[in-house]
Design an enzyme around this catalytic site. Structure first.
Site, PDB file in Angstrom:
ATOM      1  N   HIS A  49       0.839  -1.212   0.000  1.00  0.00           N
ATOM      2  CA  HIS A  49       0.000   0.000   0.000  1.00  0.00           C
ATOM      3  C   HIS A  49       0.867   1.253   0.000  1.00  0.00           C
ATOM      4  CE1 HIS A  49      -3.714   2.124   2.016  1.00  0.00           C
ATOM      5  NE2 HIS A  49      -2.988   2.996   1.339  1.00  0.00           N
ATOM      6  N   HIS A  94       1.489   5.299  -2.288  1.00  0.00           N
ATOM      7  CA  HIS A  94       0.987   6.278  -3.268  1.00  0.00           C
ATOM      8  C   HIS A  94       2.177   6.799  -4.072  1.00  0.00           C
ATOM      9  CE1 HIS A  94      -3.033   6.467  -1.375  1.00  0.00           C
ATOM     10  NE2 HIS A  94      -2.352   6.182  -0.271  1.00  0.00           N
ATOM     11  N   ASP A 113      -9.155   3.761  -2.056  1.00  0.00           N
ATOM     12  CA  ASP A 113      -8.363   4.307  -0.944  1.00  0.00           C
ATOM     13  C   ASP A 113      -8.338   5.828  -0.912  1.00  0.00           C
ATOM     14  OD1 ASP A 113      -6.605   3.893   1.348  1.00  0.00           O
ATOM     15  OD2 ASP A 113      -5.109   4.864   0.090  1.00  0.00           O
ATOM     16  N   HIS A 131      -4.735  -0.016   6.468  1.00  0.00           N
ATOM     17  CA  HIS A 131      -4.300   0.779   7.643  1.00  0.00           C
ATOM     18  C   HIS A 131      -5.236   0.719   8.856  1.00  0.00           C
ATOM     19  CE1 HIS A 131      -6.860   3.483   5.339  1.00  0.00           C
ATOM     20  NE2 HIS A 131      -5.894   3.859   4.513  1.00  0.00           N
ATOM     21  N   ASN A 146      -4.458   9.853   7.689  1.00  0.00           N
ATOM     22  CA  ASN A 146      -5.798   9.310   7.631  1.00  0.00           C
ATOM     23  C   ASN A 146      -5.746   7.789   7.479  1.00  0.00           C
ATOM     24  OD1 ASN A 146      -8.503   9.310   7.516  1.00  0.00           O
ATOM     25  ND2 ASN A 146      -8.675  10.214   5.469  1.00  0.00           N
ATOM     26  N   ASP A 191       1.697   2.843   3.484  1.00  0.00           N
ATOM     27  CA  ASP A 191       0.817   3.966   3.105  1.00  0.00           C
ATOM     28  C   ASP A 191       1.658   5.211   2.818  1.00  0.00           C
ATOM     29  OD1 ASP A 191      -1.425   5.389   2.417  1.00  0.00           O
ATOM     30  OD2 ASP A 191      -2.223   5.556   4.439  1.00  0.00           O
TER      31      ASP A 191
HETATM   32  O1  DOR Z   1      -3.156   9.863   5.076  1.00  0.00           O
HETATM   33  C1  DOR Z   1      -3.539   9.386   4.025  1.00  0.00           C
HETATM   34  N1  DOR Z   1      -3.099   9.853   2.841  1.00  0.00           N
HETATM   35  N2  DOR Z   1      -4.431   8.386   4.026  1.00  0.00           N
HETATM   36  C2  DOR Z   1      -5.006   7.946   2.911  1.00  0.00           C
HETATM   37  O2  DOR Z   1      -5.780   7.037   2.985  1.00  0.00           O
HETATM   38  C3  DOR Z   1      -4.713   8.580   1.614  1.00  0.00           C
HETATM   39  C4  DOR Z   1      -3.380   9.170   1.638  1.00  0.00           C
HETATM   40  C5  DOR Z   1      -3.105  10.081   0.458  1.00  0.00           C
HETATM   41  O3  DOR Z   1      -3.433   9.719  -0.662  1.00  0.00           O
HETATM   42  O4  DOR Z   1      -2.477  11.133   0.680  1.00  0.00           O
END
Ligand code: DOR
Length: 416
Positions: free
Chosen positions: A65, A67, A157, A218, A264, A291
């Site tokens: 997981h 980004h 997500d 998470h 989050n 994450d």
């Molecule tokens: O803190 C977070 N940031 N939680 C998420 O689920 C998404 C992520 C984001 O894409 O920045």
């Protein structure tokens, strides 16, 4: 024939083969070809040597997981910078979330990410597709087409799958395809522990009904761990993850570091952290996933309510998690399993092992090296972390991905 590389003198830990001992390891081209304590059968000049005295040698870490922000948010991260940051953090496989612009909800965008990753990435990138078109929570994507295009799971997500009806349909398809629906569990108002638990309870009910594969992203509260534990005893197809930050930080970090600790789901209480660690130890929580959520500093500025959520996590993951080892909460092989063998299991078991013939994805780290988190040296574009300027103990020293050295600060090499 390509020159081989001998990793010599390291402490080999491979939960897949239950190996935990001093051993040398030899790779050639992209494969592991020999493990052992004595000399290799190759002639002395046939290989380079990397001295791993005092270092742990294990399968490359797998992040289920993260980004990578491409396409659309290249000011936050790109596949090029994100995979280099992953390599610096010891990750050789990363699964990237679809909350990009446009979102990864069709064949073209998945192909775009895969082709960018093959040209510009330094580690393996496995995309996750959206559950709903545009992540809008209205219409299910064509999950079958996305599966054919190579996604390893489905997720909206950043938001939960909006309605019960959509989650039901997604889990039905998940059962047919054998791929997980990864849900970000949070109620529409957001943030409250009860909101997370309410959506988890909804999802568990639907997983039980459909036989689909539910993966909870998470997990952050003690109540969520309890719900997952109960569901697992009933034999429901359910897996879950916890992040390094939810396993090591509490809500106190928000008081200290403000928006840099805004994430989050939010950081919770000490009791929640302890429940997550216990859950990880006894397998209720299956894996650790970063994450990794890079943002520009501008996105993280301003008042707390409007600042972006997320922590840039690749480069500090091991160092922060090693705190759990140094405090006696987890053993070395438990920690490594949560970053290698176990996530590999979720991906069909193709990677995450040092067995002979396996692809040479290898992480080498110093369990005791103390280092200062200097965000100006981050490879990630995202400098957003509450760990900035803190000291961590445990550092990735080299990462080998598909047989190639993609990160190294080991200066010692020598003769067999
Ligand atoms: O803190 C977070 N940031 N939680 C998420 O689920 C998404 C992520 C984001 O894409 O920045």
């Amino acid at each position: 024939m390509a020159k081989a590389l001998l990793i010599k003198g390291g402490h080999l830990v491979d939960p897949d083969q239950k190996i935990d001992c001093m051993s040398n390891l030899l790779i050639r081209e992209d494969k592991i070809i020999w493990l052992g304590q004595g000399k290799t059968m190759l002639a002395g000049s046939d290989y380079d040597v990397l001295i791993a005295d005092g270092l742990v040698v294990c399968p490359g870490f797998i992040d289920f997981h993260c980004h990578l922000r491409e396409p659309g948010f290249e000011d936050k991260e790109t596949i090029a910078t994100g995979t280099r940051a992953a390599a610096k953090g010891g990750f050789t496989t990363v699964c990237c979330m679809p909350n990009t612009k446009p979102p990864l909800d069709n064949e073209e965008t998945i192909k775009y990410v895969r082709s960018k990753a093959s040209k510009e990435g330094v580690v393996r990138v496995l995309p996750i597709g959206c559950v709903t078109v545009g992540r809008k929570g209205e219409t299910l994507v064509d999950m079958e087409t996305l599966a054919k295009a190579g996604v390893v799971g489905f997720s909206d997500d950043g938001d939960p799958v909006k309605t019960m009806a959509l989650m039901l349909q997604a889990l039905e398809k998940s059962r047919e395809l054998g791929l997980p629906v990864i849900d970000h569990c949070e109620d529409p108002v957001g943030g409250e522990p009860e909101g997370e638990e309410e959506i988890i309870a909804r999802d568990i009910g639907l997983a039980e009904k459909t036989g689909g594969w539910l993966h909870i992203a998470h997990v952050s509260t003690a109540g969520s761990v309890r719900l997952i534990r109960e569901a697992k005893t009933k034999g429901i197809r359910l897996t879950s993850e916890a992040t390094p930050h939810h396993l090591t930080l509490t809500e106190d970090a928000v008081v200290k570091f403000g928006t840099l600790a805004k994430v989050n789901p939010p950081l919770r209480t000490k009791q929640d952290v302890q429940a997550l660690i216990r859950g990880l130890k006894d397998g209720v929580i299956d894996i650790i996933a970063t994450d990794h959520a890079p943002h520009t500093l501008a996105d993280k500025q301003g008042d707390f309510a409007s600042a972006a959520s997320g922590i840039s996590g690749f480069e500090t993951a091991l160092g922060s998690l090693m705190g759990l080892l140094h405090s006696g909460s987890l053993t070395l092989s438990e920690l490594i399993a949560c970053l290698t063998t176990k996530p590999a299991g979720l991906l069909g078991g193709q990677f995450g092992s040092l067995k002979i013939g396996a692809v040479a994805d290898i992480t080498i780290f110093d369990p005791n090296k103390e280092w200062l988190v200097d965000v100006t040296k981050f490879v990630s574009k995202g400098k957003n972390t509450p760990l900035a300027a803190s000291m961590l103990r445990g550092k990735v020293m080299a990462t080998i991905s598909g047989g190639g050295l993609v990160y190294s600060e080991i200066i010692k090499s020598g003769k067999a």
